[in-house]
Write an enzyme that holds these catalytic residues in place. Structure first.
Site, short mmCIF file in Angstrom:
data_model
loop_
_atom_site.label_atom_id
_atom_site.label_comp_id
_atom_site.label_asym_id
_atom_site.label_seq_id
_atom_site.Cartn_x
_atom_site.Cartn_y
_atom_site.Cartn_z
CE LYS A 1 -12.81 6.48 1.56
NZ LYS A 1 -13.79 7.05 0.62
CG HIS B 1 -2.20 -0.71 0.89
ND1 HIS B 1 -2.39 -1.28 -0.33
CD2 HIS B 1 -3.33 -0.92 1.58
CE1 HIS B 1 -3.59 -1.82 -0.35
NE2 HIS B 1 -4.17 -1.62 0.79
#
Length: 967
Positions: free
Chosen positions: A602, A173
């Site tokens: 999120k 990532h």
């Protein structure tokens, strides 16, 4: 280097020493280490850039330290006026210097942790950062606890251990913001520092180490911290693989020996069988195509071949050492017969290209004869992978190579059995056992590659097929209709489509990926993960596509549930899947489900996401039990708290009871890979933590929450989500505020990862990836996504009934999940600073949005107060003076970088912003005929005024290093 002791320069030491809280014990050498590295660095800085620049660093540090004392906004402005007066070249040097000092502070800290661990003054189970973790899951301790406190028999422990698996999945990532070139230098600085403080060091050693330390600090400072081009997936793969080379390869057998020793200490005389799957490694690098158009079928093929070549190379490099050891002549009849057969078939000159054992090996050394044959096969295996990787075909015949793991293990097992039957068990349990354990762990593929793709992309392919067959549009069918058609095709034999299927580029890409899976050896791959999975047809679609593309050993298909609504619906979706007879027969009683921490956070905020993940796991396990399926949970955790990060063993021990059951998969992402495997001792500690915590969770499950705790948390989650969404999604000007108040728009310039930072180029918060979303708020020290919603949820339940405060405190004391959740938030508050966020607002946000920022900061303060009340703490981190000290030591550096970043953003976004520059202060720049040019010329294509972009990127990297979090 002359040992200058300028009066002014002593002050950083003085500041450092004043920052140490009284509670920290005598064995603490952190300040000493920190001061030593800093002195060395400042000397180097003065040598390279002159006394004026060193004094400026000093001055900035002092302003920051004064701000940290009283938190007066005026101090930040004083800092700002010094920073904006620097010319572009000096500005880059200053940002680089502070970023470098933070990296050195991190290294001092790591050495201090190792030192404290050595002198055994560790409190067990404190809550702290992952990297510093005095949080331990030590195997010996865990065994003692299980035997002593829980009356488990040593045999039960041995049984559980033999049957447990931890699969660590490395993912590239885009959060590893430190370049590999620097990581290696940091490793050497750490080694020098540790050796300098060793007990038995001679004066000559000390002098040489000191020189080496200076050399490495200077080399790191002189290396460009900024990646000038974005990495490709192949670069990410190679970076990930370098950890196998450096630490993991040798670390695994070393760790398994320690497991044997720990077992011996509780009375188990057997060793862990070499084929017990205690630790496994997988990877997403080059397999994760979700939203990353750069991961093509060719990339996947390359990455698999590269890993096979690396594995064969590492075995090959070790096999000669093993041949040296295996000089015995006594063997059993089975081995003797095999050795004679191998010897008779070998060519006399076949080994000329080897360094050792290059002549024909005599039959009086039967083990060497057998291992010589293994060596030949490894050589050919490596050559074949190398040729396939270089030019797509190979003249090495397949039969000369190892095709599968059994074939590789067989001669090694033969040697092991023979040694044991001849009374040479101790020899068998030496290097040969280590080698067998490596072969069992890494196989021929080094790691197994997972493939990840979005469910929509499969729908596109099937829609093209059904349209081509004139039976309608798959996309428009109901779930029932889709399932019915997929199952009838899966039960039939006929091929679905031929070469005449009209394909768009996207459809060809999906099908070619399946063709690559079919072409390469099955042991190259792990799971096929479907992101944004919502229904059984998503899973059946992948099963059908695997069959159509002739995948001989189909990959297991793993649905990934990420958004809050998907997590809520996951148990029902999995139950529907298990009720499909065809599928139930296909999976042989085993299923894996992945749950995502980043997107759920999120989408709904940390509190609701954490609670929903907890409940979804409980429900999924119930469903699996009902259908008689063994479920493995695959946890997609990030490094930061906002993305599900936090200390490993606490994260594992706070999972719901029954959800691990000796089988755990977890992602190790970005910068967490370096923190987990960057050094030998870190690798050992990581393997030990995962193994011990998984064992403990299975044998001593955490308590189930009381019904009234659940009800309270359910109510809190609703309030928290409402508040979070009302700010993030419903407040019409939030997106505008977010883009102005943080460096989100500039994040892409860091060239950290190969993935775009957005799923869709236009679009608001929904399409922004979770990593840049967290990254942006981390940079301004406001950490909004982590805490937003907690305050209103706690306030709501206390206002409703004051007794709820006692219930919350009770939950904190007795329920590991709740405690870990609150502790993580408390740690994030300790790293936060609303005063810094206010500076960004003042400089970057339009005036009419200021009240909005003020409201959020008031919310920050209130939430902090309520979190402390819940934990029963007067002060942040009062239970952990070590962590508190470490954060305070870093704050002054980070503050300078924050102020530098805020003013640099102002100058980037508002070119008319007036600053008064003073003359160059860097000696190197002032005395050069090309002032400041060299540093600025590293970035000739910048669209901003000279030096601004590099200064900005250096501050981003420095702050990320200081907070030990990127995204």
């Amino acid at each position: 280097m002359a040992n200058r002791k300028l009066e002014k320069m002593a002050s950083i030491d003085v500041h450092l020493r004043q920052l140490v809280p009284g509670k920290v014990s005598e064995d603490d050498k952190l300040v000493e280490y920190d001061a030593l590295l800093l002195d060395r660095f400042l000397d180097i800085l003065q040598d390279l850039h002159g006394e004026d620049l060193r004094e400026t660093v000093q001055e900035l540090y002092e302003h920051s330290a004064e701000y940290e004392g009283k938190h007066e906004p005026k101090k930040l402005e004083e800092l700002g006026s010094v920073l904006t007066s620097l010319d572009p070249g000096d500005s880059i040097v200053i940002a680089k210097a502070f970023s470098h000092m933070l990296n050195l502070a991190n290294l001092a800290e790591e050495v201090q942790i190792a030192y404290r661990r050595r002198i055994k003054k560790l409190k067990k189970g404190d809550f702290v950062d992952e990297s510093s973790a005095t949080t331990e899951s030590d195997l010996e301790e865990t065994f003692k606890k299980l035997v002593g406190d829980l009356n488990k028999s040593p045999e039960e422990i041995f049984d559980a251990l033999k049957n447990q698996t931890v699969d660590l999945v490395l993912t590239a990532h885009p959060t590893q913001s430190v370049r590999r070139s620097l990581l290696q230098k940091h490793g050497r600085i750490r080694d020098c520092l540790a050796q300098l403080y060793a007990k038995d060091i001679t004066p000559d050693d000390k002098q040489e180490l000191d020189e080496a330390l200076q050399r490495e600090i200077q080399a790191a400072f002189r290396t460009d911290e900024i990646k000038r081009t974005p990495p490709t997936p192949q670069d990410e793969m190679r970076a990930g693989m370098s950890y196998f080379h450096e630490t993991i390869w040798k670390g695994v057998p070393k760790f398994l020996r320690r497991v044997d020793t720990a077992l011996k200490n509780i009375g188990i005389e057997e060793r862990v069988p070499y084929n017990a799957p205690l630790i496994q490694f997988s990877s997403w690098m080059g397999g994760d195509r979700d939203g990353n158009p750069r991961v093509t079928p060719e990339v996947t093929r390359d990455v698999c071949l590269l890993a096979r070549m690396m594995a064969a190379t590492m075995y090959f490099n070790q096999i000669e050492d093993l041949m040296f050891e295996m000089s015995m002549w006594r063997c059993n009849d089975e081995l003797r017969a095999r050795a004679d057969e191998v010897h008779a078939n070998s060519r006399k000159d076949a080994a000329k290209h080897y360094i050792e054992f290059w002549k024909s090996i005599p039959t009086t050394e039967p083990y060497r004869v057998i291992l010589g044959d293994v060596r030949d096969k490894l050589y050919h295996t490596r050559e074949r992978a190398h040729q396939l990787l270089s030019n797509g075909h190979s003249d090495v015949p397949v039969e000369a190579t190892f095709i599968n793991l059994e074939q590789f293990l067989e001669p090694l097992e033969l040697c092991y059995r023979s040694l044991c039957s001849c009374g040479d068990r101790p020899i068998a349990d030496g290097s040969l056992l280590d080698f067998l354990r490596q072969v069992s762990t890494f196989g021929l593929s080094l790691v197994r590659l997972d493939i990840r793709q979005e469910s929509d992309r499969h729908t596109d392919v099937l829609d093209a097929i059904t349209t081509h067959l004139d039976i309608g549009s798959y996309r428009e069918w109901s779930e029932e209709r889709r399932q019915e058609w997929l199952l009838s095709e899966l039960s039939g034999k006929r091929p679905l489509f031929g070469s005449d299927l009209p394909k768009t580029e996207e459809i060809a890409d999906v099908l070619d990926t399946f063709h690559v899976i079919a072409e390469l050896p099955a042991d190259s791959f792990g799971a096929y993960i479907i992101s944004m999975a919502t229904a059984p047809s998503d899973v059946l679609a992948v099963e059908l596509l695997q069959r159509e593309c002739r995948v001989k050993q189909p990959l297991r298909v793993v649905p990934l549930f990420e958004k809050l609504a998907d997590l809520e619906a996951a148990p029902a979706a999995v139950a529907r899947l298990f009720s499909v007879d065809w599928y139930k027969n296909r999976i042989n009683g085993k299923q894996e489900v992945m749950i995502g921490y980043s997107d759920s956070g999120k989408d709904a905020g940390r509190l609701s996401a954490a609670w929903q993940l907890y409940k979804a796991q409980e429900e999924l396990v119930k469903v699996a039990k009902e259908y008689g399926v063994k479920l493995t949970m695959f946890h997609g955790r990030g490094g930061t708290v906002g993305r599900g990060g936090g200390p490993t063993h606490l994260a594992i021990l706070s999972q719901p009871p029954d959800t691990i059951n000796g089988s755990l998969r977890v992602t190790v992402q970005g910068e967490v890979i370096e923190q987990s495997f960057g050094e030998e001792h870190l690798c050992f500690r990581t393997l030990q933590r995962f193994t011990a915590a998984t064992l403990e969770h299975g044998m001593r499950p955490p308590i189930s929450p009381k019904p009234e705790w659940r009800a309270l948390l359910d109510e809190m989650a609703v309030v928290a989500t409402e508040e979070y969404r009302s700010v993030v999604f419903q407040e019409p000007r939030f997106v505008e505020y977010f883009r102005l108040a943080t460096p989100e728009l500039e994040y892409g310039r860091m060239n950290i990862g190969s993935r775009p930072s957005k799923r869709k180029p236009s679009g608001g918060i929904e399409s922004l990836r979770a990593i840049p979303w967290i990254f942006a708020w981390t940079q301004t020290r406001f950490h909004l996504p982590v805490w937003l919603g907690f305050g209103s949820a706690i306030r709501h339940v206390i206002e409703k009934d004051v007794r709820n405060l006692h219930m919350l405190q009770d939950m904190y004391q007795h329920w590991p999940f709740f405690r870990v959740t609150i502790d993580l938030i408390e740690m994030v508050f300790a790293k936060g600073d609303p005063g810094i966020a206010a500076l960004y607002d003042k400089l970057l946000v339009s005036e009419e949005l200021w009240p909005f920022g003020e409201k959020l900061r008031a919310n920050f303060e209130e939430t902090k107060k309520l979190i402390l009340q819940t934990a029963g703490h007067k002060d942040l981190l009062e239970g952990d003076p070590y962590l508190k000290q470490r954060l305070r030591l870093r704050d002054s550096y980070i503050t300078t970088l924050n102020v530098c970043q805020a003013y640099t953003l102002k100058r980037i976004r508002d070119p008319s912003y007036h600053v008064t520059l003073r003359p160059h202060i860097s000696k190197e720049i002032a005395e050069s005929s090309k002032p400041a040019k060299e540093l600025i010329e590293l970035n000739p294509t910048s669209e901003y005024a000279p030096g601004l972009e590099d200064t900005l990127i250096l501050t981003m990297k420095g702050i990320a290093a200081g907070l030990q979090n990127t995204g």
